[in-house]
Design a protein around this motif. Sequence first.
Motif, PDB file in Angstrom:
ATOM      1  N   GLY A 203      30.076  38.322  45.784  1.00 30.85           N
ATOM      2  CA  GLY A 203      31.445  38.622  46.187  1.00 30.85           C
ATOM      3  C   GLY A 203      32.353  37.408  46.226  1.00 30.85           C
ATOM      4  O   GLY A 203      33.554  37.551  46.352  1.00 30.85           O
ATOM      5  N   ALA A 229      31.084  41.382  39.370  1.00 31.26           N
ATOM      6  CA  ALA A 229      32.401  41.108  38.801  1.00 31.26           C
ATOM      7  C   ALA A 229      33.087  39.933  39.485  1.00 31.26           C
ATOM      8  O   ALA A 229      33.759  39.135  38.837  1.00 31.26           O
ATOM      9  N   SER A 233      34.271  35.476  37.791  1.00 32.59           N
ATOM     10  CA  SER A 233      35.495  34.683  37.720  1.00 32.59           C
ATOM     11  C   SER A 233      35.199  33.214  37.477  1.00 32.59           C
ATOM     12  O   SER A 233      36.076  32.441  37.104  1.00 32.59           O
ATOM     13  N   ARG A 261      35.238  40.921  27.602  1.00 29.45           N
ATOM     14  CA  ARG A 261      36.237  41.160  28.641  1.00 29.45           C
ATOM     15  C   ARG A 261      37.101  39.953  28.925  1.00 29.45           C
ATOM     16  O   ARG A 261      38.235  40.091  29.365  1.00 29.45           O
ATOM     17  N   THR A 263      39.128  36.280  28.137  1.00 28.48           N
ATOM     18  CA  THR A 263      39.914  35.716  27.074  1.00 28.48           C
ATOM     19  C   THR A 263      39.177  34.529  26.465  1.00 28.48           C
ATOM     20  O   THR A 263      38.752  33.637  27.197  1.00 28.48           O
TER      21      THR A 263
ATOM     22  N   GLN B 109      38.698  54.042  43.584  1.00 28.00           N
ATOM     23  CA  GLN B 109      38.020  55.037  42.768  1.00 28.00           C
ATOM     24  C   GLN B 109      38.969  55.623  41.715  1.00 28.00           C
ATOM     25  O   GLN B 109      38.555  55.862  40.573  1.00 28.00           O
ATOM     26  N   LEU B 112      39.182  53.247  38.913  1.00 27.95           N
ATOM     27  CA  LEU B 112      37.926  53.286  38.155  1.00 27.95           C
ATOM     28  C   LEU B 112      37.907  54.481  37.212  1.00 27.95           C
ATOM     29  O   LEU B 112      37.548  54.359  36.041  1.00 27.95           O
ATOM     30  N   PRO B 117      35.805  50.788  34.296  1.00 29.70           N
ATOM     31  CA  PRO B 117      35.237  49.812  35.228  1.00 29.70           C
ATOM     32  C   PRO B 117      35.802  48.394  35.098  1.00 29.70           C
ATOM     33  O   PRO B 117      35.712  47.615  36.039  1.00 29.70           O
ATOM     34  N   THR B 118      36.365  48.035  33.953  1.00 31.10           N
ATOM     35  CA  THR B 118      36.951  46.699  33.853  1.00 31.10           C
ATOM     36  C   THR B 118      38.204  46.759  32.995  1.00 31.10           C
ATOM     37  O   THR B 118      38.440  47.720  32.278  1.00 31.10           O
ATOM     38  N   GLN B 120      40.504  43.984  30.441  1.00 34.59           N
ATOM     39  CA  GLN B 120      40.430  42.653  29.862  1.00 34.59           C
ATOM     40  C   GLN B 120      41.379  41.697  30.580  1.00 34.59           C
ATOM     41  O   GLN B 120      42.507  42.056  30.895  1.00 34.59           O
ATOM     42  N   GLY B 121      40.899  40.485  30.862  1.00 32.46           N
ATOM     43  CA  GLY B 121      41.707  39.508  31.586  1.00 32.46           C
ATOM     44  C   GLY B 121      42.783  38.913  30.692  1.00 32.46           C
ATOM     45  O   GLY B 121      42.899  39.256  29.515  1.00 32.46           O
ATOM     46  N   TYR B 206      46.691  35.399  41.067  1.00 36.43           N
ATOM     47  CA  TYR B 206      45.272  35.124  40.829  1.00 36.43           C
ATOM     48  C   TYR B 206      44.700  35.923  39.656  1.00 36.43           C
ATOM     49  O   TYR B 206      43.568  35.670  39.235  1.00 36.43           O
ATOM     50  N   MET B 210      40.757  35.495  37.423  1.00 37.58           N
ATOM     51  CA  MET B 210      39.681  36.345  37.941  1.00 37.58           C
ATOM     52  C   MET B 210      39.279  37.448  36.983  1.00 37.58           C
ATOM     53  O   MET B 210      39.984  37.735  36.036  1.00 37.58           O
ATOM     54  N   THR B 211      38.141  38.066  37.288  1.00 33.64           N
ATOM     55  CA  THR B 211      37.697  39.234  36.544  1.00 33.64           C
ATOM     56  C   THR B 211      38.469  40.443  37.030  1.00 33.64           C
ATOM     57  O   THR B 211      38.597  40.657  38.227  1.00 33.64           O
ATOM     58  N   VAL B 213      38.613  43.958  37.907  1.00 31.18           N
ATOM     59  CA  VAL B 213      37.838  45.163  38.193  1.00 31.18           C
ATOM     60  C   VAL B 213      38.511  45.895  39.353  1.00 31.18           C
ATOM     61  O   VAL B 213      39.249  45.279  40.118  1.00 31.18           O
ATOM     62  N   THR B 215      37.481  46.759  42.132  1.00 32.14           N
ATOM     63  CA  THR B 215      37.118  46.287  43.465  1.00 32.14           C
ATOM     64  C   THR B 215      37.566  44.853  43.710  1.00 32.14           C
ATOM     65  O   THR B 215      37.168  44.243  44.706  1.00 32.14           O
ATOM     66  N   THR B 219      37.540  40.863  47.334  1.00 29.10           N
ATOM     67  CA  THR B 219      37.183  39.446  47.457  1.00 29.10           C
ATOM     68  C   THR B 219      38.264  38.673  48.229  1.00 29.10           C
ATOM     69  O   THR B 219      38.046  37.543  48.620  1.00 29.10           O
TER      70      THR B 219
END
Lengths: 412, 290
Positions: A203, A229, A233, A261, A263, B109, B112, B117-118, B120-121, B206, B210-211, B213, B215, B219
Amino acid sequence: MRIHHNRTLIAALLAGTCLASGPVLAQDGPIKIGVLEDQSGDFAAATNVKVNAIRLATQEINDAGGIAGRPIELVIYDTQSDNRRYQEFMRRVLQQDQVDVVFAGFSSASREAYRPIVNQFNGLAFYNNQYEGGVCDANMIVTGAVPEQQFSTLIPWMMETYGPNVYTLAADYNFGQISAEWVRQIVAEQGGTMVGEEFIPLGVSQFSQTIQNIQQSDADFVVTLLVGAAQASYYEQANSASVGLPMASSVNVGQGYEHKRFTPPSLANMYVTTNYIEEIDTPESNDFVERFRAMFPNEPYINQEAANSYIGINLYKQLVERAGSTDHDAIRAVIAEGDVCFDGPSGNVCLDPKSQHMSHTIYLARVESDHSITFPEVWENITPYWLGDAGCDLTQNDPSAQYTPSNPPPAQ
Amino acid sequence: MEFLLAIFSISYQFGDAFAFLVISCAGLAVIFGMMGIINLAHGEFIMCGAYVTAASARAGLPLPMAIACGALAAAIIGMALERTVIRHLYHRPLDSIIATWGISLIATQGVLILLGPTMQGIGTPLGSTLIGDRSYSIYRLVLFATSIGLLLGLYLLFYRTRFGVISRATIQRPDTARALGVDTRRVYALTFGLGAGLAGLAGGLYAPTMTMVPTMGSTFIVESFVTVVVGGADIFLGAAPAAAILAVIKAALTAWYGQLFGQIGLLVAVIIVIRVMPGGLSAFIKRWQK
């Protein structure tokens, strides 16, 4: 007294009915397969595809007449990346739904959460994930790759190519800790040095200080065993700070398709040992991808766990057909013959009777700066030898335990 | 020279932790700190800002504009939620916990199911700079500057504008404010929207690092609640110094013992603070000023 008498009578009647009808039903009805995977939550990106792979294998088998003439029926629950859900649903599929076999689990924490329940009800579970290895449990069949397959290939290759100084960054739970132990041991065996090791709580998404620690060390490459996920990062942040070190991993790309996913070039120069990813350019793999996309056109990525799950269903079909029943002892007797193999998307794989783990062709995948994949090296038929060598032999006894290099099976 | 470089590297880590705490808690400081609504959907406003930012940046907007879009989208959704749900729960704090928690579950949810689920950044812009023999991400320095700018902007908004005075008056003495002709319902809606927008801004800022997603908001949650609880009701006397103190604790512990101890340090700090000064830093400082 009369009431007591009646109850006994009813109980006896019920028991009689069950005894009479139970086996008949089991032989005629569909074969029920429980599927517990994280379709939502932190791990969903990597695990939705496993469920679809199971659906694909099921449909193919059902279209071809089922397992020994019996169709497969899937009982699917979303475990929400939550270990408690695994325990709850594992009880439900084994007790209430009465499934014949369960396909379950992404994270090692979830596997260790449900494994005691599988043991308690003497169920049979397939764990189709790569993991830190060491599970010696007759109720488990593991199709995912283990450290002796992923690290004893990867780490020596990296050290030879880039240098002997290694920095490990690992997720702080059983998978990361035990994998890091494997890395440590292999690095020592190869005469290298661990210049750093840090465990990151699940997390955590901010890596500024960690990146600086890596830059201060004299690392030649970084072993990234980051999971989920949030931790992913790291790559973007390391790239923007120009860490510029090659990375080695057993979990990235092959699971969470980070190269698709993120870049480019945040994952450039990452090396991953995996037993399958959709970029593998063999006729079997291309055929698998084509059939997969025909059924699920919008699937973002077909990862190694998808291939393992698909192989798992097909192995189970073979086991049941050769055993002539879904009875676990009969199935394990077939495994003990030592020739349970399957020619699937990742080439030929076989089950090892001692550990009930699977042999693999291991591909070294390299992420290029445009995030395309090349394969500098392929190791064929790498067996899951460690557990058997260390003394786990499920054909003889069933300790139902997990072992590590520092905590091997007790001497017989 | 070596010494200066070490100082810079320590300040960079402090600045980075400070920026994360300030930016992620600003929205919560307005909604929870000022308005007293325990907003468990804070992370989902952040996620909303991040998603809108990423989507608009990928559609071709320059990043600062995309971030503004993200903040605006979160603000609008925030105001809509205030009107439909939150408004009815102003004097029912326990109910507001349940309601905002429900909103957060629905949002995670829903995203999602709708977006997968994801996502692209968008990649971190600006690259890195070499100072001494170490390279630093320039975007992280921009984030630090932004966090200072954000505090300054909020100070000006709450203490130097008419909206700020009315908003503070409404929250402190709603009856008096209403008696003086203030449309308190509108002010509540705007203030809640501001908080949601600030959360969206955090997500936007941010998002490139970051990824993406559904959720991802979670964080931010621990850090933002810890900062606001340590800070207390006032953003400037509370959240800002709290962020500074917590940033020192976190950066130092992370540098010496790793991420785990950084996290532990934050949580131990909050336990000590709520034991020793229940009103947070701002109540403590105010009492000390008197």
